[in-house]
Motif scaffolding. Sequence first.
Motif, short mmCIF file in Angstrom:
data_model
loop_
_atom_site.label_atom_id
_atom_site.label_comp_id
_atom_site.label_asym_id
_atom_site.label_seq_id
_atom_site.Cartn_x
_atom_site.Cartn_y
_atom_site.Cartn_z
N ASN A 147 0.81 -1.22 0.00
CA ASN A 147 0.00 0.00 0.00
C ASN A 147 0.85 1.27 0.00
OD1 ASN A 147 0.92 -0.23 2.69
ND2 ASN A 147 -0.89 0.81 3.48
N VAL A 148 2.17 1.11 -0.10
CA VAL A 148 3.07 2.26 -0.12
C VAL A 148 3.51 2.52 -1.56
CG1 VAL A 148 5.27 3.19 0.68
CG2 VAL A 148 3.87 1.81 2.22
N ILE A 149 3.28 3.77 -2.01
CA ILE A 149 3.61 4.14 -3.37
C ILE A 149 4.49 5.38 -3.31
CG2 ILE A 149 2.72 4.80 -5.64
CD1 ILE A 149 0.03 3.44 -4.64
N THR A 150 5.71 5.27 -3.84
CA THR A 150 6.64 6.39 -3.86
C THR A 150 6.96 6.73 -5.31
OG1 THR A 150 8.50 4.82 -3.61
CG2 THR A 150 7.66 5.87 -1.60
N ALA A 151 7.30 7.99 -5.53
CA ALA A 151 7.60 8.43 -6.90
C ALA A 151 8.85 9.30 -6.90
CB ALA A 151 6.41 9.19 -7.48
N GLY A 152 9.42 9.47 -8.09
CA GLY A 152 10.67 10.19 -8.26
C GLY A 152 10.55 11.70 -8.13
N GLY A 153 11.32 12.42 -8.93
CA GLY A 153 11.43 13.87 -8.83
C GLY A 153 10.17 14.64 -9.17
N VAL A 154 10.26 15.93 -9.06
CA VAL A 154 9.16 16.89 -9.09
C VAL A 154 8.10 16.61 -10.15
CG1 VAL A 154 8.63 19.35 -9.27
CG2 VAL A 154 10.77 18.63 -8.23
N ALA A 155 8.48 16.53 -11.42
CA ALA A 155 7.51 16.37 -12.50
C ALA A 155 6.79 15.03 -12.43
CB ALA A 155 8.20 16.54 -13.85
N THR A 156 7.33 14.10 -11.69
CA THR A 156 6.70 12.79 -11.55
C THR A 156 5.36 12.89 -10.82
OG1 THR A 156 8.92 11.88 -11.37
CG2 THR A 156 7.14 10.40 -10.83
N SER A 157 5.12 14.01 -10.14
CA SER A 157 3.87 14.17 -9.39
C SER A 157 2.64 14.02 -10.28
CB SER A 157 3.85 15.50 -8.64
OG SER A 157 3.91 16.58 -9.54
N ILE A 158 2.72 14.45 -11.53
CA ILE A 158 1.59 14.29 -12.45
C ILE A 158 1.43 12.83 -12.82
CG2 ILE A 158 0.68 14.88 -14.73
CD1 ILE A 158 2.07 17.61 -14.42
N ASP A 159 2.52 12.16 -13.17
CA ASP A 159 2.45 10.73 -13.48
C ASP A 159 1.88 9.94 -12.30
OD1 ASP A 159 3.59 11.11 -15.97
OD2 ASP A 159 5.59 10.52 -15.35
#
Length: 193
Positions: A147-159
């Motif tokens: 249930n933990v979802i992490t994402a990369g740098g700034v622009a990844t927030s949209i993805d």
Amino acid sequence: MKIAFILFDGVTFLDFVGFYDVITRLKYYESTKEFSWDICALQEEVTDELGMTIKVNQVKPDLTQYGLIFIPGGLGTRALRFDESFTAWIKEAQQAAYIVSVCTGSLLLGAAGYLTNKNATTHPYAYDLLEPYCKEVIRSRIVRDGNVITAGGVATSIDLGLYIIGFFLEEHEVKSIKKQMDYPYEMESIAIY
């Protein structure tokens, strides 16, 4: 579902706003019109790393009431990960269905214990800072481990936002949101464990 957007001084607002813009579009669909959200922090106003200030609508709410928590990144995460009152507060969300971060927000998840024995990612310049908190740093745009979802740098927030809404909407609805946003890019590199 109730969503908590968790902010703090030193946040990168684009980390927050990219995800927020996508997620809040859930209100336009019949199947998700009951979704609600709060912008939360430990104080009434939050200032980003460049001096922009916004007001939040919930000061230190009980995080047990949320089904999804989202923590963006920013330079403020470097010191905040050692703030025991902040990490104790975000630990309240342990029962949330989704624990989500983008960029160095993962450092805060790690400091609160959410990444123990989990694979995770963060901004590429902060992989070394994330290493002590997780099983393995995955050099991927989005990493889901349970249930933990992490994402990369700034622009990844949209993805990341588009990935998350895919849990609740049909594929054609997600594509419609992408079109509304004039976001023609295909998501890259999702690792699921």
